[in-house]
Design a protein around this motif. Structure first.
Motif, PDB file in Angstrom:
ATOM      1  N   MET A 130       0.843  -1.180   0.000  1.00  0.00           N
ATOM      2  CA  MET A 130       0.000   0.000   0.000  1.00  0.00           C
ATOM      3  C   MET A 130       0.885   1.240   0.000  1.00  0.00           C
ATOM      4  N   PHE A 131       0.522   2.220  -0.769  1.00  0.00           N
ATOM      5  CA  PHE A 131       1.284   3.457  -0.819  1.00  0.00           C
ATOM      6  C   PHE A 131       0.463   4.580  -0.203  1.00  0.00           C
ATOM      7  N   THR A 132       1.147   5.616   0.191  1.00  0.00           N
ATOM      8  CA  THR A 132       0.480   6.806   0.709  1.00  0.00           C
ATOM      9  C   THR A 132       0.937   7.999  -0.117  1.00  0.00           C
ATOM     10  N   LEU A 133       0.071   8.972  -0.274  1.00  0.00           N
ATOM     11  CA  LEU A 133       0.411  10.157  -1.044  1.00  0.00           C
ATOM     12  C   LEU A 133       1.175  11.171  -0.212  1.00  0.00           C
ATOM     13  N   TYR A 134       1.166  11.017   1.108  1.00  0.00           N
ATOM     14  CA  TYR A 134       1.904  11.923   1.988  1.00  0.00           C
ATOM     15  C   TYR A 134       2.944  11.147   2.774  1.00  0.00           C
ATOM     16  N   LYS A 135       4.168  11.641   2.749  1.00  0.00           N
ATOM     17  CA  LYS A 135       5.270  11.030   3.476  1.00  0.00           C
ATOM     18  C   LYS A 135       5.747  12.024   4.531  1.00  0.00           C
ATOM     19  N   THR A 136       6.346  11.525   5.593  1.00  0.00           N
ATOM     20  CA  THR A 136       6.919  12.397   6.625  1.00  0.00           C
ATOM     21  C   THR A 136       8.334  11.947   6.932  1.00  0.00           C
ATOM     22  N   HIS A 137       9.124  12.874   7.415  1.00  0.00           N
ATOM     23  CA  HIS A 137      10.463  12.542   7.892  1.00  0.00           C
ATOM     24  C   HIS A 137      10.824  13.490   9.033  1.00  0.00           C
ATOM     25  N   ARG A 138      11.751  13.073   9.833  1.00  0.00           N
ATOM     26  CA  ARG A 138      12.203  13.864  10.978  1.00  0.00           C
ATOM     27  C   ARG A 138      13.623  14.378  10.695  1.00  0.00           C
ATOM     28  N   PRO A 139      13.751  15.679  10.405  1.00  0.00           N
ATOM     29  CA  PRO A 139      15.077  16.225  10.103  1.00  0.00           C
ATOM     30  C   PRO A 139      15.921  16.372  11.368  1.00  0.00           C
ATOM     31  N   PHE A 140      17.208  16.473  11.157  1.00  0.00           N
ATOM     32  CA  PHE A 140      18.135  16.687  12.270  1.00  0.00           C
ATOM     33  C   PHE A 140      17.897  18.075  12.861  1.00  0.00           C
ATOM     34  N   VAL A 141      17.859  18.152  14.167  1.00  0.00           N
ATOM     35  CA  VAL A 141      17.701  19.423  14.876  1.00  0.00           C
ATOM     36  C   VAL A 141      18.979  19.632  15.687  1.00  0.00           C
ATOM     37  N   GLY A 142      19.756  20.625  15.278  1.00  0.00           N
ATOM     38  CA  GLY A 142      21.008  20.900  15.963  1.00  0.00           C
ATOM     39  C   GLY A 142      20.790  21.701  17.237  1.00  0.00           C
ATOM     40  N   PRO A 143      21.693  21.571  18.197  1.00  0.00           N
ATOM     41  CA  PRO A 143      21.532  22.295  19.459  1.00  0.00           C
ATOM     42  C   PRO A 143      21.734  23.802  19.321  1.00  0.00           C
ATOM     43  N   PHE A 144      22.380  24.248  18.252  1.00  0.00           N
ATOM     44  CA  PHE A 144      22.668  25.675  18.092  1.00  0.00           C
ATOM     45  C   PHE A 144      21.890  26.313  16.945  1.00  0.00           C
ATOM     46  N   ASP A 145      20.812  25.676  16.489  1.00  0.00           N
ATOM     47  CA  ASP A 145      19.995  26.259  15.429  1.00  0.00           C
ATOM     48  C   ASP A 145      19.328  27.530  15.948  1.00  0.00           C
ATOM     49  N   PRO A 146      19.385  28.631  15.192  1.00  0.00           N
ATOM     50  CA  PRO A 146      18.813  29.889  15.670  1.00  0.00           C
ATOM     51  C   PRO A 146      17.284  29.944  15.576  1.00  0.00           C
ATOM     52  N   CYS A 147      16.689  29.099  14.756  1.00  0.00           N
ATOM     53  CA  CYS A 147      15.234  29.126  14.569  1.00  0.00           C
ATOM     54  C   CYS A 147      14.573  28.001  15.359  1.00  0.00           C
ATOM     55  N   PRO A 148      13.302  28.158  15.675  1.00  0.00           N
ATOM     56  CA  PRO A 148      12.605  27.049  16.340  1.00  0.00           C
ATOM     57  C   PRO A 148      12.598  25.816  15.433  1.00  0.00           C
ATOM     58  N   PRO A 149      12.824  24.655  15.979  1.00  0.00           N
ATOM     59  CA  PRO A 149      12.920  23.460  15.133  1.00  0.00           C
ATOM     60  C   PRO A 149      11.564  22.998  14.606  1.00  0.00           C
ATOM     61  N   ILE A 150      11.605  22.442  13.435  1.00  0.00           N
ATOM     62  CA  ILE A 150      10.445  21.765  12.869  1.00  0.00           C
ATOM     63  C   ILE A 150      10.738  20.281  13.044  1.00  0.00           C
ATOM     64  N   ARG A 151      10.015  19.649  13.936  1.00  0.00           N
ATOM     65  CA  ARG A 151      10.313  18.259  14.305  1.00  0.00           C
ATOM     66  C   ARG A 151       9.947  17.258  13.219  1.00  0.00           C
ATOM     67  N   VAL A 152       8.819  17.489  12.545  1.00  0.00           N
ATOM     68  CA  VAL A 152       8.372  16.562  11.505  1.00  0.00           C
ATOM     69  C   VAL A 152       8.018  17.371  10.262  1.00  0.00           C
ATOM     70  N   LYS A 153       8.594  16.982   9.134  1.00  0.00           N
ATOM     71  CA  LYS A 153       8.268  17.619   7.864  1.00  0.00           C
ATOM     72  C   LYS A 153       7.521  16.614   7.009  1.00  0.00           C
ATOM     73  N   SER A 154       6.599  17.118   6.200  1.00  0.00           N
ATOM     74  CA  SER A 154       5.838  16.228   5.331  1.00  0.00           C
ATOM     75  C   SER A 154       5.901  16.739   3.895  1.00  0.00           C
ATOM     76  N   PHE A 155       5.710  15.825   2.978  1.00  0.00           N
ATOM     77  CA  PHE A 155       5.681  16.172   1.566  1.00  0.00           C
ATOM     78  C   PHE A 155       4.762  15.189   0.853  1.00  0.00           C
ATOM     79  N   SER A 156       4.245  15.599  -0.286  1.00  0.00           N
ATOM     80  CA  SER A 156       3.345  14.725  -1.029  1.00  0.00           C
ATOM     81  C   SER A 156       4.072  14.138  -2.227  1.00  0.00           C
TER      82      SER A 156
END
Length: 76
Positions: free
Chosen positions: A1-27
């Motif tokens: 079975m396939f899904t049209l939306y996928k998610t992944h968890r990008p690396f979040v560095g300890p010194f990133d200046p912006c608030p982290p996005i924990r889960v990103k999704s794409f179609s």
């Protein structure tokens, strides 16, 4: 079975200046999962095809923006 939306968890560095996005999704488009057009492929009626943007039902891929998905909208 396939899904049209996928998610992944990008690396979040300890010194990133912006608030982290924990889960990103794409179609992914449905045509990636169809190798060839089989016989008797289901079709929309002409008026439905104009609204959907495609004649073939398995190739229909509705667009959901991130706000709709964040509110709990079901992408499928």
């Amino acid at each position: 079975m396939f899904t049209l939306y996928k998610t992944h968890r990008p690396f979040v560095g300890p010194f990133d200046p912006c608030p982290p996005i924990r889960v990103k999704s794409f179609s992914t488009p449905p045509n990636l999962y169809i190798g060839f057009q089989p016989n008797n492929f289901p079709q929309f009626t002409p008026m439905e095809a104009l609204r959907a943007g495609t004649l073939w039902k398995p190739l229909y891929d509705p667009y959901y923006n991130s706000r709709e998905l964040a509110k709990g909208g079901n992408p499928l």
